[in-house]
Design a protein around this motif. Structure first.
Motif, PDB file in Angstrom:
ATOM      1  N   VAL A 307      30.933   3.101  17.190  1.00  0.00           N
ATOM      2  CA  VAL A 307      30.285   3.446  15.919  1.00  0.00           C
ATOM      3  C   VAL A 307      28.861   2.892  15.907  1.00  0.00           C
ATOM      4  N   ASP A 308      27.877   3.788  15.708  1.00  0.00           N
ATOM      5  CA  ASP A 308      26.480   3.373  15.584  1.00  0.00           C
ATOM      6  C   ASP A 308      25.842   4.137  14.435  1.00  0.00           C
ATOM      7  N   ASP A 309      24.540   3.981  14.272  1.00  0.00           N
ATOM      8  CA  ASP A 309      23.840   4.604  13.150  1.00  0.00           C
ATOM      9  C   ASP A 309      23.957   6.128  13.173  1.00  0.00           C
ATOM     10  N   GLU A 310      23.873   6.724  14.364  1.00  0.00           N
ATOM     11  CA  GLU A 310      23.953   8.183  14.465  1.00  0.00           C
ATOM     12  C   GLU A 310      25.322   8.691  14.040  1.00  0.00           C
ATOM     13  N   VAL A 311      26.374   8.008  14.471  1.00  0.00           N
ATOM     14  CA  VAL A 311      27.734   8.416  14.114  1.00  0.00           C
ATOM     15  C   VAL A 311      27.917   8.366  12.601  1.00  0.00           C
ATOM     16  N   VAL A 312      27.504   7.258  11.992  1.00  0.00           N
ATOM     17  CA  VAL A 312      27.668   7.109  10.546  1.00  0.00           C
ATOM     18  C   VAL A 312      26.863   8.163   9.802  1.00  0.00           C
ATOM     19  N   SER A 313      25.641   8.429  10.258  1.00  0.00           N
ATOM     20  CA  SER A 313      24.783   9.409   9.586  1.00  0.00           C
ATOM     21  C   SER A 313      25.401  10.801   9.612  1.00  0.00           C
ATOM     22  N   ILE A 314      25.905  11.216  10.774  1.00  0.00           N
ATOM     23  CA  ILE A 314      26.473  12.565  10.896  1.00  0.00           C
ATOM     24  C   ILE A 314      27.751  12.693  10.084  1.00  0.00           C
ATOM     25  N   ILE A 315      28.597  11.668  10.123  1.00  0.00           N
ATOM     26  CA  ILE A 315      29.843  11.732   9.354  1.00  0.00           C
ATOM     27  C   ILE A 315      29.563  11.757   7.858  1.00  0.00           C
ATOM     28  N   LEU A 316      28.637  10.928   7.398  1.00  0.00           N
ATOM     29  CA  LEU A 316      28.332  10.904   5.967  1.00  0.00           C
ATOM     30  C   LEU A 316      27.671  12.204   5.522  1.00  0.00           C
ATOM     31  N   ASN A 317      26.857  12.797   6.366  1.00  0.00           N
ATOM     32  CA  ASN A 317      26.215  14.066   6.008  1.00  0.00           C
ATOM     33  C   ASN A 317      27.230  15.196   5.879  1.00  0.00           C
ATOM     34  N   ILE A 339      21.968   2.801   8.199  1.00  0.00           N
ATOM     35  CA  ILE A 339      23.183   3.283   7.534  1.00  0.00           C
ATOM     36  C   ILE A 339      23.062   3.168   6.016  1.00  0.00           C
ATOM     37  N   LEU A 340      22.253   2.220   5.543  1.00  0.00           N
ATOM     38  CA  LEU A 340      22.103   2.043   4.103  1.00  0.00           C
ATOM     39  C   LEU A 340      21.459   3.278   3.474  1.00  0.00           C
ATOM     40  N   SER A 341      20.473   3.840   4.154  1.00  0.00           N
ATOM     41  CA  SER A 341      19.847   5.067   3.662  1.00  0.00           C
ATOM     42  C   SER A 341      20.837   6.221   3.656  1.00  0.00           C
ATOM     43  N   SER A 342      21.666   6.311   4.704  1.00  0.00           N
ATOM     44  CA  SER A 342      22.654   7.392   4.771  1.00  0.00           C
ATOM     45  C   SER A 342      23.677   7.276   3.650  1.00  0.00           C
ATOM     46  N   ILE A 343      24.122   6.037   3.383  1.00  0.00           N
ATOM     47  CA  ILE A 343      25.106   5.831   2.321  1.00  0.00           C
ATOM     48  C   ILE A 343      24.508   6.209   0.963  1.00  0.00           C
ATOM     49  N   ARG A 344      23.276   5.792   0.743  1.00  0.00           N
ATOM     50  CA  ARG A 344      22.653   6.072  -0.558  1.00  0.00           C
ATOM     51  C   ARG A 344      22.420   7.562  -0.757  1.00  0.00           C
ATOM     52  N   GLN A 345      21.982   8.259   0.268  1.00  0.00           N
ATOM     53  CA  GLN A 345      21.743   9.690   0.145  1.00  0.00           C
ATOM     54  C   GLN A 345      23.036  10.468  -0.058  1.00  0.00           C
ATOM     55  N   THR A 346      24.154   9.934   0.445  1.00  0.00           N
ATOM     56  CA  THR A 346      25.452  10.590   0.244  1.00  0.00           C
ATOM     57  C   THR A 346      25.939  10.421  -1.190  1.00  0.00           C
ATOM     58  N   ASN A 347      25.536   9.344  -1.841  1.00  0.00           N
ATOM     59  CA  ASN A 347      26.027   9.020  -3.180  1.00  0.00           C
ATOM     60  C   ASN A 347      25.233   9.765  -4.254  1.00  0.00           C
TER      61      ASN A 347
END
Length: 534
Positions: A307-317, A339-347
């Motif tokens: 699990v890295d930043d790319e994995v988290v970003s794609i899954i959250l998107n 990952i913090l940016s990805s989480i916030r944009q998903t919310n």
């Protein structure tokens, strides 16, 4: 050990005295206004930090100073008092429910059926059977009788796979809806999956599968299990299953996709993977291959090396509609602030309520502060109820981060606190609180201080139930004492492992000492008044 510590303390004091005598700066005369300046500065600090005004309870009463009392006697008295107030003292009377459970477990070998009892009762019986060493094959047959909708076992070590297969042949057609197994061991493997796949999909009503320690469950068999139960399955939880891999991820992408129009695919709401040896390609296929995660509400990817930043970003998107309510990415050392940016944009809809980022050493204070700060063009900061930033870097999880997180959780319109730093007194925030705040907070090993405790007291006075500040060396008696005095009686558990700086001023003097209901876990054995040696 105490004698050595005392000797070191005496040597330190002697050395400081000698340095003071030889220090030329000591010969300078003091200014007549020095004392007035110090008083004014102290007054200002007390206004900005209300915890400085807190006084220990046993110091408020006449004759309350017990510093000369025997340390072990005080510790024994404190322990017995807390045990009594929590309902476990020498005069403790067990509840009728506990008496019934204990009696049934004592005579469980004579029980043929439990009848139509609630799931919580079966779980309590199973836990007690495991504790007493009576969870064997015969006990399993009684717990897994026909008509059970939820099969939850905390330890399956004594259950064979053949026995479990026989139980599945009876339970699945009769309406079994959830399989929750810990320490699966040998009981869940290829034969069980074969039994599940032999049953017609129309008769399967499984909505939750949770398996921990299923070392016999192979990747292909797990994929078959997902396919067989996908019509109604909405929750998948796998922990420490070493043979799971790419085929499982592909099965999730296929059987929960919306691209099939035959109406047989389910809606996945919860995906929890912990300590699973998945490759990065397999993880990327979860989010990139289909829209299988479009309705996900809870995502847990914990202790997975790939699990890295790319994995988290794609899954959250791939999670659409802002439906995500809980995220757990703990113990993945490659993750950073991205990952913090990805989480916030998903919310986008503000539904996120639980965030667990334990053990992420690469998170920075700047990234965390930005995550909890209102920013134009981004969704509002999450109004969390559960926050876990434990075991992150000491200097990065600081007062500013926790204060912003507490404010974001307590104010319905996050823009109202953007300029709240003009008034440094946290007590002024009470009138601005418009929503229920944080409920569970875990900040083990962080650099927070009494200032953060003051903000929690102001923003979470009616919501906070559990707080873990173990190994937070900047928190003092006054900060914790002030926090406990301001929180309501819903506050039930406080973890203070490693806080050697705390003394009897808090442990024997906080406002809940005599009322009870507050369990303090991890009292450090330390002589009163001594320095904290680290």
């Amino acid at each position: 050990a105490r004698q050595m510590i005392a000797a070191r303390e005496e040597a330190r004091l002697l050395r400081e005295e000698q340095q003071a005598e030889t220090d030329p700066t000591n010969s300078k005369g003091s200014h007549p206004l020095d004392e007035a300046t110090e008083l004014a500065l102290e007054k200002k600090q007390r206004l900005e930090n209300p915890s400085m005004n807190w006084v220990s309870r046993h110091k408020r009463t006449v004759g309350g100073d017990t510093t000369n009392a025997n340390y072990y006697a005080k510790r024994r008295r404190r322990f017995n008092q807390q045990k009594s107030l929590m309902g476990n003292g020498s005069n403790y009377v067990p509840s009728l429910f506990q008496l019934c459970v204990n009696y049934l477990v004592l005579n469980f070998e004579h029980i043929e059926t439990l009848g139509l009892v609630d799931h919580s009762i079966r779980r309590a019986l199973c836990e007690r059977l495991v504790a007493q060493g009576k969870m064997n094959g015969a006990a399993f047959d009684v717990l897994a009788e026909m008509g059970v909708e939820t099969l939850e076992l905390v330890d399956c070590a004594e259950v064979t796979q053949d026995q479990f297969c026989d139980a599945m042949r009876v339970l699945l057609p009769s309406g079994l809806r959830a399989i929750l197994l810990k320490h699966c061991g040998r009981c869940f493997g290829k034969e069980v999956v074969q039994v599940v796949t032999e049953i017609k999909r129309e008769k399967l009503e499984l909505f939750a599968i949770s398996l921990a320690g299923a070392y016999l469950l192979k990747d292909g068999d797990c994929a078959k299990l997902i396919g067989a139960a996908s019509r109604t399955l909405s929750s998948v939880d796998l922990t420490a299953c070493p043979l799971i891999g790419t085929q499982f991820c592909q099965a999730v992408g296929v059987h929960f996709s919306s691209s099939v129009d035959d109406g047989v695919n389910g809606c996945l709401l919860e995906l929890s993977l912990q300590n699973i040896p998945l490759t990065k390609e397999a993880l990327l296929s979860l989010g990139a291959s289909s829209d299988a995660l479009r309705n996900l509400r809870s995502l847990k990817l914990k202790e997975i090396e790939a699990v890295d930043d790319e994995v988290v970003s794609i899954i959250l998107n791939s999670i659409g509609g802002g439906s995500l309510e809980g995220v757990d990415l703990s113990d993945n050392p490659q993750l950073t602030d991205e990952i913090l940016s990805s989480i916030r944009q998903t919310n986008v809809n503000g539904n996120l309520r639980a965030l667990q980022l334990s053990g992420l050493k690469n998170l920075t204070a700047i990234g965390l502060e930005a995550f909890f700060t209102p920013i134009d063009g981004l969704p509002s900061p999450p109004m969390l109820r559960k926050l876990d930033l434990s075991q992150c870097s000491f200097d990065e999880v600081n007062d500013a981060v926790l204060i912003l997180a507490a404010k974001a959780a307590s104010f319905k319109r996050s823009s109202t606190y953007a300029a709240g730093e003009d008034n440094p007194n946290p007590e002024n925030l009470v009138s601005q609180v418009s929503s229920k705040g944080l409920v569970h907070v875990n900040i083990i090993g962080s650099g927070v201080s009494d200032k953060a405790m003051e903000t929690l007291a102001a923003t979470c006075s009616s919501s906070l139930e559990e707080l873990d500040i173990s190994f937070c060396v900047n928190v003092s008696d006054k900060g914790l004492g002030y926090l406990v005095s301001k929180l309501g009686y819903q506050f039930a558990k406080l973890h203070i492992w490693g806080l050697a700086q705390l003394t009897e001023d808090f442990l024997d003097g906080h406002d809940r000492v005599e009322e009870g209901g507050l369990e303090i876990v991890g009292v450090w054995m330390k002589k009163s008044g001594g320095r904290s040696l680290r």
